[in-house]
Design an enzyme around this catalytic site. Structure first.
Site, PDB file in Angstrom:
ATOM      1  N   GLU A   1       8.226  -9.438  -4.945  1.00 34.46           N
ATOM      2  CA  GLU A   1       7.377  -8.146  -5.274  1.00 34.46           C
ATOM      3  C   GLU A   1       6.164  -7.821  -4.715  1.00 34.46           C
ATOM      4  OE1 GLU A   1       7.178  -8.018  -9.855  1.00 34.46           O
ATOM      5  OE2 GLU A   1       9.139  -9.089  -9.676  1.00 34.46           O
TER       6      GLU A   1
ATOM      7  N   HIS B   1       8.207  -3.535  -7.317  1.00 33.73           N
ATOM      8  CA  HIS B   1       9.085  -4.568  -8.096  1.00 33.73           C
ATOM      9  C   HIS B   1      10.485  -4.641  -7.692  1.00 33.73           C
ATOM     10  CE1 HIS B   1      10.212  -6.509 -11.476  1.00 33.73           C
ATOM     11  NE2 HIS B   1       9.347  -6.318 -12.228  1.00 33.73           N
TER      12      HIS B   1
END
Length: 330
Positions: A304, A199
C-alpha cells in the site's frame, strides 16, 4: 519544486479523433449506476465502484485478475470493500485523539463515500505504419476520473471534518499496468493536513513462495509488535506470519513482489514516501467477518503506497498530488 520522475503524463481526449482511429476502449456504466467498467481493445479490463471509487477488478488480457477481493466483501455500498483498492483519505488507521480528524472513522471517509464519475480520456498507441495493417491506431490506455468534495460528503462526515476540499481520483488502465493517482485541493480559507494511501490488495498464488524486494535498510513501524521501530535487514522480505508494517521514507521508488522466484508485480510510487505491507495471516483472517475464505490470506498481499508516516499540510488554495503505478509482470 519536487522532482517527480514517475509523474503520470496527461492523456489527451481523443473522442474527436475516434472516427479515424482503430478499436477504442469501451467504458460502461452499470444499469444501477453503481460501477464503471473499462476495457481495452487488447483485452485488459478494469471495474470501479462509485462507492469509495474502489477498484474491484483489474484483469490482464488473458482474464487473470491482479487484485484480490474477499468472497464476503460488501459491494453494495453498505461498508468499505474488503479487497481491491480502497482509497484512504484524510487519515490512515484509527484517527489520533488530539487531531482534527479525531471524529472520523478508521481510514477516513473516502472509502465509504459515493464519488462522482467525471469522465474518461484515452491515449493512442504508436501511429507508425508497422503498428497497424489498416493505417489506423488503437487506443492503448484509458483514464477514468472520479471526484469527491466537501459538498457531497455525508452530513456525518462533513460535521466530523468541516474543511473545504476537492479530490480528483484518476485510474488509468494500460497494457499490463494500472495507475491510481489523486489530486487534492484545499478550496477553503484555512490550512489543514491529511494522510493518503492506496490500500492495494494484490492477488498471488502462494504467500509461502512470495517475497518483496526494494525495502532493505528502510525504517519501519511494526504494528504487530506494539508499534516498535526497526530497520529492514532482508533484501528479500518473506511473509511468515501476521504482518502490518509501515515502511517510511523509502529511498527506492519501486517495490517488487516476487512469486516462485519470478517478478509478479512492480509497485512504483510517485510523491508517496511510504508503503504499508499487510497480511492478516491465519488467526486474524478467521476473525474478520468479511474476509473469505478463511485461508485466502495465502492468496493475497497488501502493498500500500501512501503518505502516512507523517501529515501533509495543505495551505488555502494549494494543491497536492501523488500516485502509484502497479505493473503486472506475468
Amino acid at each position: 519544486m519536487v522532482e517527480r520522475p514517475h509523474k503520470p503524463s496527461s492523456l489527451p481526449n481523443t473522442a474527436a479523433a475516434a472516427k479515424s482511429a482503430g478499436p477504442q476502449p469501451t467504458v460502461d456504466i452499470s444499469d444501477d449506476n453503481s460501477r464503471i467498467t473499462a476495457r481495452l481493445p487488447s483485452g485488459e479490463s478494469l471495474t470501479v465502484l462509485l462507492y469509495g471509487a474502489t477498484v474491484v477488478s483489474w484483469k490482464n488480457a488473458d482474464g487473470t485478475d491482479n487484485l484480490w477481493v474477499s468472497e464476503k466483501a460488501a459491494l453494495d455500498g453498505s461498508k468499505p470493500v474488503r479487497g481491491g483498492i480502497p482509497v484512504v483519505f484524510p487519515v490512515f488507521g484509527p484517527p489520533p485523539s488530539n487531531h482534527a480528524t479525531s471524529s472520523l472513522p478508521q481510514h477516513g471517509f473516502a472509502r465509504n463515500s459515493r464519488w462522482e464519475y467525471l469522465g474518461k480520456s484515452t491515449s493512442e498507441a504508436s501511429a507508425e505504419p508497422e503498428a497497424s495493417t489498416t493505417g489506423t491506431t488503437a487506443d492503448s490506455s484509458v483514464k477514468l476520473d472520479f471526484g469527491l468534495s466537501s459538498s457531497n460528503l455525508s452530513p456525518e462526515a462533513r460535521a466530523a471534518w468541516p474543511y473545504d476540499f476537492g479530490v480528483v481520483y484518476s485510474v488509468t488502465l494500460g497494457p499490463n499496468s494500472l495507475q491510481t493517482a489523486v489530486n487534492v485541493r484545499n478550496v477553503g480559507d484555512k490550512a489543514w493536513d491529511f494522510q493518503v494511501l492506496f490500500h492495494t490488495y494484490l492477488a498471488i498464488k502462494d504467500i509461502s513462495k512470495t517475497h518483496l524486494t526494494g525495502l532493505l535498510g528502510v525504517t519501519y513501524t511494526d504494528k504487530v509488535l506494539n508499534a516498535s521501530t526497526a530497520t529492514e535487514s532482508n533484501s528479500k522480505l518473506a511473509i511468515t506470519g501476521e504482518t502490518d508494517r509501515v515502511y517510511k521514507a523509502i529511498p527506492q521508488s519501486t517495490t517488487t513482489v516476487i512469486v516462485d522466484d519470478k517478478p509478479r508485480f512492480d509497485v512504483i510510487r510517485d510523491n508517496l514516501p511510504d508503503t504499508v505491507v499487510w497480511n492478516p495471516w491465519k488467526e486474524k483472517a478467521a476473525a474478520m467477518g468479511d474476509f473469505s475464505p478463511d485461508d485466502a490470506y495465502k492468496q493475497m498481499i497488501c502493498v500500500e503506497a501512501g503518505a502516512v508516516a507523517d501529515w501533509t499540510k495543505l495551505e488555502a488554495g494549494d494543491t497536492w498530488e501523488g500516485g502509484v503505478t502497479c505493473k503486472s509482470l506475468l
